[in-house]
Enzyme design. Sequence first.
Site, mmCIF file in Angstrom:
data_model
loop_
_atom_site.group_PDB
_atom_site.id
_atom_site.type_symbol
_atom_site.label_atom_id
_atom_site.label_comp_id
_atom_site.label_asym_id
_atom_site.label_seq_id
_atom_site.Cartn_x
_atom_site.Cartn_y
_atom_site.Cartn_z
ATOM 1 C CG ASP A 102 -1.974 0.995 1.259
ATOM 2 O OD1 ASP A 102 -2.089 1.742 0.269
ATOM 3 O OD2 ASP A 102 -2.700 1.066 2.273
ATOM 4 N NE ARG A 103 6.633 4.424 -1.316
ATOM 5 C CZ ARG A 103 6.430 5.740 -1.434
ATOM 6 N NH1 ARG A 103 5.185 6.228 -1.366
ATOM 7 N NH2 ARG A 103 7.431 6.555 -1.619
ATOM 8 C CE LYS A 104 -3.504 4.939 1.129
ATOM 9 N NZ LYS A 104 -2.974 3.975 2.105
ATOM 10 C CG PHE A 105 3.821 4.531 -6.003
ATOM 11 C CD1 PHE A 105 5.145 4.699 -5.618
ATOM 12 C CD2 PHE A 105 3.318 3.240 -6.120
ATOM 13 C CE1 PHE A 105 5.957 3.591 -5.365
ATOM 14 C CE2 PHE A 105 4.127 2.138 -5.878
ATOM 15 C CZ PHE A 105 5.437 2.318 -5.495
#
Length: 446
Positions: A274-277
């Site tokens: 869940d890196r939410k780039f």
Amino acid sequence: MLSFFLILFINIVYFIYQLLTDLLQKYLEKIKNVDIICGVPYTALPIATVLSLKTNIPMVMRRKEAKDYGTKKMIEGVFKKGDNCLIIEDVVTSGSSILETVEDLTAEGIKCSDVVVFLNREQGGAEYLKHNGVNMHSLLNLTDLMRYLKEEGCIDEKTVNKVSDYLHTTQVDHEALSKSLSKDRLYLSFAERAKIAKNPIAAKLFQIMATKQTTLCLAADLTDSTALLNLAEQAGPHICALKTHIDIVDDFHPNLIKPLREIANRHNFILFEDRKFCDIGKTIELQYSKGIYKISTWAQLVTAHALLGKGVLEVIKKSEGLEKRGVFLLAEASCSGTLIDAKYAKSTMKMAEEYPELVAGIVCQSPMFLNQPGLIQLTPGVQIDNKSDDVDQQYNSPEIVVTEKGCDIAVVGRGITKAADAALAAEKYRKILWDAYLQRIKKNHK
Ligand code: 6AU
């Protein structure tokens, strides 16, 4: 003279509205528990307004387009989630405008089960609405109207027959309509949707969900690598995906990835970072495949924001790493105070549609997309025991997210990680979520 005719005209219009709303009021007595009313834009708006003034029942207004300034809301007015809304429409042919209104109201958590219309053109709209869970009550149908007009000598037999023939030859195509209903992802099984998904990881997820009978994604937000592996092992049999925030692991070492992958393979779940780039493409390319985490080499799924445009999808598509990969774009957030609005959510959706091979689904809180069964709705903010945490997180129950909010995969974190027995808690969430999904798809398989 002009002002005389103007006053006369206003009086006539006023008289007609009074008459119509008197008739509508009778229906309100039959339909119980109406908290708010909403006219289908735009013709029914003045009728709903007069009715609201007359009955003191608050009215909400649906915009056809979100404003590009101010609140940007699709539904204006004072309402609470769970309010029952009576919809008002003037004339019904196929019922599709009513369903568009229902869709926007439902997205705000408003319940819509009844619509009152003045004239039913009897071209199949009532059946289509019924099929979609909305009961239609009509003050008048076209056949009766023709009969009254003929009895009063306003039209002749020939005209009545002409209208009747017209109605028979212009019936709404039920087959096409039911086909469009069967495309509605909320009523399709995951096994069916696996065949439709264009992103390979979404297709794999659907298969896992169908075979393991689970729609549970565990948010494994732990800071110790051994605890993370233990949790993956315990919850593994009950989940379809394990979502990490790998940068919160205090003792992270690249050696953590191998056993994590081994557990994921053995228990058949997807690894999801869940890196939410959210940056310019070049920076995301580095964040995705370089550094100590090398996300692109092990996470089959990642999350991203659409805020900075398509660059994020372009680089995730092309970067080195696993051959098959998928992205979840975040279109709505579960926390209070989010700056995301309806217009942003719609633009995110549009961006997702441009990358069907890459985008596996959307992170959102409402059934934003219904006619794209190949995409997955991932909904976080799910817990049985709490309504919120001590910061800004807002929770819904597992049943509500599936049956009312359109959730396909539910993300549960602390509901499981803080439980005394994580395996037991995971199995409990899995079962509630799965039963709610079975209830939901029953509608299409009756
Ligand atoms: O169940 P919780 O509150 O312990 O954990 C929820 C998890 C966290 C959040 O980072 C994540 O879900 N999340 C997301 C995601 C998945 O992107 C979006 C959102 O709007 N809210 C949210 O909580 O790992």
